[in-house]
Enzyme design. Structure first.
Site, PDB file in Angstrom:
ATOM      1  N   ASP A  95      14.483  29.836   9.759  1.00 51.83           N
ATOM      2  CA  ASP A  95      14.692  28.821  10.790  1.00 51.83           C
ATOM      3  C   ASP A  95      14.409  29.348  12.194  1.00 51.83           C
ATOM      4  OD1 ASP A  95      15.372  26.739   9.113  1.00 51.83           O
ATOM      5  OD2 ASP A  95      17.512  27.226   9.104  1.00 51.83           O
ATOM      6  N   ASN A 152      22.127  14.774  58.758  1.00 52.70           N
ATOM      7  CA  ASN A 152      22.687  15.396  59.967  1.00 52.70           C
ATOM      8  C   ASN A 152      21.711  16.362  60.601  1.00 52.70           C
ATOM      9  OD1 ASN A 152      25.074  14.014  59.742  1.00 52.70           O
ATOM     10  ND2 ASN A 152      26.193  15.688  58.757  1.00 52.70           N
ATOM     11  N   ASN A 161      27.580  23.714  58.465  1.00 49.04           N
ATOM     12  CA  ASN A 161      27.035  23.928  57.117  1.00 49.04           C
ATOM     13  C   ASN A 161      28.089  24.518  56.183  1.00 49.04           C
ATOM     14  OD1 ASN A 161      24.790  23.903  55.291  1.00 49.04           O
ATOM     15  ND2 ASN A 161      24.665  26.120  55.506  1.00 49.04           N
ATOM     16  N   ASP A 220      19.233  20.325   8.906  1.00 49.80           N
ATOM     17  CA  ASP A 220      19.314  20.347   7.451  1.00 49.80           C
ATOM     18  C   ASP A 220      20.534  19.522   7.056  1.00 49.80           C
ATOM     19  OD1 ASP A 220      18.948  20.909   4.830  1.00 49.80           O
ATOM     20  OD2 ASP A 220      19.473  23.031   4.946  1.00 49.80           O
ATOM     21  N   ASP A 272      29.911  22.599  52.909  1.00 53.45           N
ATOM     22  CA  ASP A 272      29.683  23.190  51.584  1.00 53.45           C
ATOM     23  C   ASP A 272      30.981  23.404  50.803  1.00 53.45           C
ATOM     24  OD1 ASP A 272      26.981  23.301  51.227  1.00 53.45           O
ATOM     25  OD2 ASP A 272      26.731  25.301  52.106  1.00 53.45           O
ATOM     26  N   ASP A 310      20.333  27.515  10.153  1.00 51.38           N
ATOM     27  CA  ASP A 310      21.107  28.739   9.928  1.00 51.38           C
ATOM     28  C   ASP A 310      20.439  29.683   8.950  1.00 51.38           C
ATOM     29  OD1 ASP A 310      21.361  27.376   7.573  1.00 51.38           O
ATOM     30  OD2 ASP A 310      23.547  27.480   7.465  1.00 51.38           O
TER      31      ASP A 310
END
Length: 856
Positions: A598, A662, A687, A333, A691, A594
């Site tokens: 709406d 890998n 692993n 709006d 990570d 708002d």
């Protein structure tokens, strides 16, 4: 003594009188005392449909083990312990626990951060406490509270209406019907079907128009809404990103299962120990599975939400951040976003176009005495009239609604009794049969209608919002009804203006530079909208009126909507259609609203955006709430959303490059080596170490190129990235195998130690390459990512020299190996950089549109 709400027979309370309801709930017309309300809150719990989260931390920790591969690995490890290999089993279990705890810690922190942010946009309701009207958070409402409702309010609990005036509610969540439901105070038979209980209100519905007071009977999960909340929550649609992540997970699962079965079968065929082969295959599967992906996504989104909150953008639904970054059309709006949002009364001309004090007085009476939904127009009218009008009192009021588009009050003083109606000019003219001239003479309106319409168009071309005012003498002995809103006398016009914001043209250009097209959806007429468009720098704006839109088929609108700049004279229910059509055209659509009507459009949009000053129903429906109604804030939020999207994708690219390569290399090596290339505990350690740097990815820097265009999820892109960079990683893995076996003639322990050191270092260093599409030396990583990368490299280089080496089966490496490894790593980094440049140039050359599908 508080009486339990369960003493009300069955689920029905529509048969209760006010006196009976007050008695059952041990309360009265003055509402509860604050002390009593605190006792009831403790007894009944928070007024929320979410289940008690008391054990959520423990459940979150257990959820880290929900992967079937992880569970199989734990079972196999325990079986290995049963066969005597206790030390290796303990090491495997400790690594799994550490990985799971890291995921839990990250997700827990993210959840706590989001809860803190949501408190900033908490919904409130008006209740009577100690006989005084106060605003309280909806979650603290309790049975026995008397709630005061007006248009736009969320109904905070299942309630019995005490008083009502022209009350209409939206109960679409229960009935599936979008038309307003009329409600009235009264008493109904106990067996009245739920759909016909016109004297009750349900939590989850909201007030469309009118006002009421109601007694809250049930709250939280005891309400009808609470009972069906599980079904409603399950129906929440996934965002494009969530769907993409799910498909990505399915793809990895398919690859992982296939690999596990093949590797296990071949190793058994080669007469390697069955249990060791099973543990190796399962550990390999864990390495292939991005275990931390849920935690990484949660942390990235929560970090992005915190950054956005610092810029006055509160994210209610974390998954919407990705859609926020992908958004390429914003519908809004004009009031408060394009304009200052400070409506000012310009004039109150009579039917002849000249200023009229009577029009000003009647406008002021209507605006100041109405008790329904407060709005900027009424406030502007009240400020424009300096005199007092205390001699008038309100006899009755017919609140504004979006069907009638007008507000009527019946007022009186010692001398007269009459009603005043103000609203949209066309609506006011339709209910008038006469017009009052400047000299006070009343004449037939038919002869003046063309002149009045022409004057309205002239005012609209000047950019003024124009309303009409009418009045009618009424009978003081009875209340005026909306059926009597006819044969009224047209009195004059109300003209208002709301100037555009000073910097709005620059802000719209900024959005355009970000690849976001602004489309204005307004209820104002086309002339007012065009005047505003020209003021903010829109040249030759294409305007589509609500009337034209109504006549247009969806196919025609599909072609017209993306080309339209302003949708004018739009009915509330047309907003949803506009957004749906834009989505069908392939756009990611944000809607900023708002108002009371709406909510459907906010639900339909990919990103529903509201402001903290919005009505409750709009804030509840929104994904994102702005603390400042300013498009500058929105533009900043879009950039933060794109940073979050980009950082989330970085983890996926990292997991599908070196890590994936890998694991494939390890699987292949197991086929020609007389021993397993790594023990299961060593795979899990690899692993875990690779990570660790990736857990800090949420704080990483993002290149400007990733912010300046909308980004979209593309699984095909990720597959190509995985194949190219995974294969590239495997090439250098096999070079490492060659050095270890053919040059250094390594035994089992030397091979495994050398392979782990090289694979961890290569996987952490390649993060610095794949995190950006620029040359890695031109895009420096964030300090946390860089710091954890260095720490992991130092740890893995010193690991063979520590007592931990014996636990994991490592030994010291020959010095010459480090020289060869340095050459391999340098060649790998250079090759990855060249492959990246070729890859992105090839992708960009194939893309002829601005929307970048995936940019890291």
């Amino acid at each position: 003594m508080i009486k339990e709400t369960s003493i009300i027979p069955g689920d029905s309370y529509c048969h209760l009188s006010q006196t009976e309801a007050f008695s059952l709930l041990d309360c009265g017309e003055q509402g509860l005392t604050n002390a009593e309300a605190r006792k009831r809150l403790k007894k009944y719990g928070p007024n929320t449909i979410r289940a008690n989260a008391g054990n959520s931390g423990f459940r979150l920790f257990l959820s880290q083990f929900k992967s079937p591969i992880t569970l199989l690995l734990i079972i196999a490890a325990l079986l290995s312990a049963g066969l005597g290999d206790v030390v290796d089993t303990l090491i495997i279990l400790v690594i799994v626990l550490i990985s799971s705890f890291l995921g839990f810690w990250q997700e827990r922190g993210a959840a706590n951060a989001v809860r803190a942010l949501l408190k900033l946009v908490q919904l409130h309701c008006d209740v009577l406490r100690d006989g005084v009207k106060i605003a309280i958070p909806v979650e603290t409402a309790v049975p026995g509270d008397i709630v005061i409702l007006a248009a736009g309010d969320i109904i905070p609990g299942d309630s019995l209406i005490l008083t009502s005036q022209e009350l209409f509610t939206d109960e679409a969540a229960f009935t599936g019907e979008t038309y307003p439901v009329e409600k009235n105070a009264g008493i109904l038979p106990q067996d009245t079907p739920p759909a016909k209980r016109s004297n009750t209100l349900l939590m989850g519905a909201h007030v469309i128009s009118g006002k009421a007071t109601a007694l809250i009977i049930r709250t939280g999960q005891q309400t009808e809404f609470g009972k069906i909340s599980t079904r409603l929550a399950a129906a929440a649609p996934l965002t494009d990103f969530e769907n993409g992540i799910r498909k990505f997970g399915y793809m990895l699962m398919e690859v992982t299962l296939l690999l596990v079965i093949i590797i296990f079968a071949i190793n058994v065929f080669l007469h390697k120990p069955v249990l060791d082969s099973l543990l190796f295959s399962l550990a390999l599967a864990v390495g292939l599975t991005p275990q931390l992906l849920p935690a990484i996504i949660s942390v990235n989104l929560a970090t992005g939400a915190r950054r956005m909150a610092a810029r006055e953008v509160i994210v209610k639904r974390l998954a919407s951040i990705e859609n926020f970054g992908s958004m390429d059309i914003l519908c809004s709006d004009k009031t408060g976003t394009i304009t200052e949002g400070k409506v000012t009364l310009k004039d109150t001309p009579g039917a002849d176009g000249k200023h009229s004090e009577k029009v000003l007085l009647y406008s002021r009476l209507n605006a100041s005495l109405q008790q329904g939904f407060h709005n900027p127009i009424d406030e502007a009218i009240c400020l424009g009239y300096k005199k007092e009008n205390t001699s008038y009192r309100v006899q009755t009021e017919i609140p504004y609604d979006f069907i009638r588009k007008r507000l009527t009050i019946q007022i009186s003083n010692a001398k007269e009794n009459f009603c005043i109606t103000k609203g949209a000019l066309s609506v006011i003219l339709n209910i008038c049969s006469r017009v009052e001239e400047a000299n006070g003479k009343i004449s037939d309106i038919a002869a003046r209608r063309a002149d009045l319409t022409a004057r309205y168009e002239e005012l609209s071309k000047a950019g003024l919002r124009t309303l009409g005012v009418a009045y009618k003498t009424t009978d003081p002995a009875r209340d005026f009804t909306k059926e009597e809103e006819k044969d009224m006398i047209f009195l004059g016009f109300i003209t208002l203006f709301d100037p555009p914001k000073a910097n709005i043209a620059a802000t719209i250009r900024q959005l355009d530079d970000l690849g976001v097209k602004l489309k204005i959806i307004t209820g104002d007429n086309a002339q007012v909208a065009k005047s505003l468009a020209l003021q903010i720098g829109m040249k030759n704006p294409k305007i589509l009126s609500g009337t034209a839109l109504q006549k247009m088929s969806n196919t025609a609108l599909l072609h017209q909507a993306p080309l339209t700049h302003i949708f004018a004279e739009v009915e509330p229910n047309q907003k949803e259609r506009i957004i749906s059509v834009l989505k069908r055209a392939g756009h990611v659509v944000g809607f900023m609203g708002d108002g009371i009507n709406d909510a459907p459009a906010l639900h339909t949009a990919d990103v529903g955006i509201s402001v903290d000053t919005a009505v409750d129903v709009a804030k509840e429906a929104a994904d994102i709430v702005l603390l400042s109604r300013n498009l500058d804030v929105l533009a900043t939020g879009i950039m933060e959303g794109r940073k979050t999207f980009a950082n989330t994708l970085k983890y996926i690219f990292m997991a599908t490059s070196a890590n994936f390569g890998n694991m494939f290399s390890m699987a292949g090596a197991s086929l020609f080596l007389p021993f397993l290339p790594m023990l299961p505990k060593q795979i899990l350690l690899t692993n875990l170490l690779t990570d660790l740097p990736e857990m800090s990815i949420a704080t990483d820097r993002v290149d400007k190129v990733n912010i300046m265009a909308p980004q979209r999820w593309d699984l095909g892109f990720i597959k190509r990235f995985m194949i190219i960079f995974g294969l590239l990683s495997s090439v250098f893995d096999y070079l490492t195998f060659g050095i270890l076996l053919l040059v250094l003639h390594a035994d089992e322990k030397t091979f495994r130690t050398g392979w782990l050191v090289e694979s961890v270092i290569s996987a952490t260093l390649i993060v610095l390459v794949v995190r950006t599409r620029l040359p890695f030396f031109r895009s420096l990583p964030g300090r946390y990512l860089f710091g954890t990368t260095l720490l992991v490299i130092l740890f893995v280089l010193t690991l063979p020299l520590t007592p931990l080496a014996n636990w994991f089966g490592f030994i010291r490496l020959p010095v010459s190996y480090y020289g060869w490894m340095l050459l391999i790593l340098a060649a790998y980094m250079v090759s990855a950089e060249l492959a990246k440049r070729w890859f992105y140039r090839r992708i960009v050359d194939r893309s002829n549109h601005r929307v970048t599908k995936v940019i890291i």
